[in-house]
Design a protein around this motif. Structure first.
Motif, short mmCIF file in Angstrom:
data_model
loop_
_atom_site.label_atom_id
_atom_site.label_comp_id
_atom_site.label_asym_id
_atom_site.label_seq_id
_atom_site.Cartn_x
_atom_site.Cartn_y
_atom_site.Cartn_z
N PHE A 69 42.74 50.63 36.95
CA PHE A 69 43.14 50.85 38.57
C PHE A 69 43.49 49.79 38.88
N ARG A 70 44.06 49.59 40.15
CA ARG A 70 43.92 48.56 41.17
C ARG A 70 42.77 48.35 41.38
N SER A 71 41.74 47.12 41.62
CA SER A 71 40.11 48.04 42.30
C SER A 71 39.76 48.29 43.36
N ALA A 72 40.87 47.04 43.99
CA ALA A 72 40.53 47.54 45.72
C ALA A 72 38.50 47.14 45.87
N SER A 73 37.83 47.02 46.48
CA SER A 73 36.48 45.90 46.77
C SER A 73 35.54 46.64 45.88
N VAL A 74 35.41 47.29 44.96
CA VAL A 74 34.88 47.24 43.90
C VAL A 74 34.82 45.83 43.25
N VAL A 75 36.30 45.60 42.87
CA VAL A 75 35.96 43.98 42.78
C VAL A 75 34.73 43.59 43.20
N LYS A 76 34.14 43.82 44.03
CA LYS A 76 33.37 42.80 44.54
C LYS A 76 31.70 42.92 43.96
N LEU A 77 32.33 43.79 43.04
CA LEU A 77 30.26 43.43 42.41
C LEU A 77 31.00 42.64 41.61
N LEU A 78 32.06 41.92 40.98
CA LEU A 78 32.54 40.99 40.30
C LEU A 78 31.91 39.50 41.19
N LEU A 79 32.76 39.66 41.89
CA LEU A 79 32.68 38.54 42.52
C LEU A 79 30.65 38.17 43.21
N ALA A 80 30.10 38.91 43.12
CA ALA A 80 28.68 39.10 43.63
C ALA A 80 27.90 38.82 42.15
N LEU A 81 28.69 39.21 41.14
CA LEU A 81 27.52 38.53 39.80
C LEU A 81 27.80 37.02 39.81
N ALA A 153 42.92 44.47 38.27
CA ALA A 153 42.88 45.85 37.53
C ALA A 153 41.19 46.00 37.16
N LEU A 154 40.83 47.41 36.94
CA LEU A 154 39.35 47.85 36.72
C LEU A 154 39.72 49.39 36.04
N SER A 155 38.88 50.06 35.23
CA SER A 155 38.35 51.02 34.61
C SER A 155 37.79 51.56 34.35
N ALA A 156 37.38 52.88 34.53
CA ALA A 156 36.32 53.08 34.11
C ALA A 156 35.42 52.92 33.93
N ARG A 157 35.37 52.26 31.96
CA ARG A 157 34.71 51.97 31.29
C ARG A 157 34.11 51.23 31.53
N ASP A 158 34.78 50.24 32.05
CA ASP A 158 34.53 48.75 32.05
C ASP A 158 33.43 48.24 33.40
N THR A 159 34.20 49.61 34.56
CA THR A 159 32.65 49.82 35.39
C THR A 159 31.35 49.96 34.97
#
Length: 382
Positions: A69-81, A153-159
């Motif tokens: 799915f397009r991640s929207a702001s969930v990708v901010k986890l990866l930016l912080a990491l 792109a981000l999936s539930a299992r990758d999250t």
């Protein structure tokens, strides 16, 4: 007697059942409890779901868990990491960097994400984190949209993998910084959208969340005290086609639930074009409440739909004080109890009953509740 005919249509938000196979999306080495899948997906919604019980080491829910799915702001986890990755040995975060990291994680601030994305390689950030964490379905934004971090792109299992790294493998200061900020997630995001949907609405604390939303049909955010200035429209352009759907409105809820962060929950949803924020908010809430989440505590009360645009939530059952916030238009709310208060008039209807909303610690007039009578028949008196 109150306005009911118009409200009745809004109340009938029928849910279409869509159960997923618990075993179909199981990554290698990640067992699923047999027969545990129980996801109820509202009609018209596409969903990717994963719930992982850290105590038993099993998934209790999986539905389309490898779908991107397009991640929207969930990708901010990866930016912080990515920022924290090479800051050892003590992982000190300078005050200047806290000033953008904390709002980005707590209030989903977009300006902070924009600056980090542009200053640290854009798509290369995602490539680095895919390699570091062994993500399987995550990919940078498509060609032509390199500047849109929310198109990752981000999936539930990758999250789930991201949260498992944070909780089980990350250096203590990294875990404490990221999870500590997610535990302080604010109801009102920086763009004035109410971000207590999904996990934050379905379960009582303790929880920690990172939410995501994107959609040109979502009205301006109205969370917090009402304001007259127009909110900034941060919606990204939507191309006609891509490997990951960039067109339909997205609403995602991810995080941990329960004492000791027992369960990791990832819920990604796409909604029909034109869906309002309140409708999407209600649908992801219903989906999340259907999940088998070990260790979760669910709030007491009665769920009711509302009608009208941006209903004011008041500190008391009257209009004498300024509103605490406004509800997303037409959203479903948890009612804890009801009491008589100031009579409210929406000609030709009147109502003196008010509903207490425990999740807002505030009140709305029953005139805006989808119920056949002025007083809700099944809700206790306060």
């Amino acid at each position: 007697m109150k306005l009911r005919l118009l409200a009745a249509a809004a109340a009938l938000l029928l849910i279409g059942g869509a159960a997923g196979s618990a075993a179909a999306d199981t990554p290698a080495g990640q067992p699923v409890q047999p027969g545990a899948a129980s996801v109820v997906v509202p009609a018209g919604v596409s969903a990717g779901v994963a719930v992982f019980d850290r105590q038993t080491g099993t998934f209790t829910e999986q539905l389309n868990s490898s779908t991107g799915f397009r991640s929207a702001s969930v990708v901010k986890l990866l930016l912080a990491l990515d920022y924290l990755w090479n800051r050892g040995p003590d992982y000190t975060v300078p005050a200047a960097d806290r000033a953008w990291l904390e709002p980005m994680l707590r209030s989903s601030n977009d300006d902070a994400a924009n600056n980090y994305w542009s200053d640290n390689g854009g798509r290369a950030i995602i490539t680095r984190m895919v390699s570091r964490l062994g993500l399987k379905d995550t990919a940078p934004p498509p060609t032509g949209y390199e500047g849109y971090w929310g198109y990752t792109a981000l999936s539930a299992r990758d999250t789930v993998t991201i949260y498992r790294y944070l909780l089980d493998s990350a250096p203590g200061p990294v875990r404490d910084f990221v999870m500590g900020n997610l535990r302080q997630s604010t109801r009102c995001a920086s763009d004035k959208f109410d971000q207590y949907f999904g996990i934050a609405g379905a379960f009582t604390k303790p929880w920690a969340v990172k939410q995501g939303w994107a959609g040109s049909s979502y009205e301006k955010g109205t969370c917090g005290p009402p304001r007259t200035a127009a909110a900034t429209d941060t919606a990204s352009p939507a191309p006609a086609a891509a490997d990951v759907d960039l067109t339909r409105p997205a609403l995602h809820s991810t995080g941990t639930v329960g004492a000791g962060d027992r369960s990791i929950v990832a819920v990604f949803t796409l909604h029909p074009v034109g869906t309002s924020y309140g409708k999407a908010y209600t649908d992801i809430g219903r989906l999340t409440r259907s999940l088998n989440v070990p260790g979760a505590a669910r709030p007491a009360g009665w769920w009711y739909g509302t009608w009208s645009d941006h209903v004011n939530v008041r500190p008391n059952p009257n209009t004498g004080n300024s509103p605490i916030t406004q509800l997303p238009a037409g959203v479903e709310v948890l009612v804890g109890c009801q009491a008589r208060g100031e009579e409210v008039n929406v000609p030709p209807y009147t109502n003196e009953w008010w509903a207490y909303l425990p999740q807002y610690n505030g009140w709305i007039s029953n005139i805006y509740i989808n119920s056949p009578d002025n007083k809700m028949p099944d809700v206790k008196d306060c």
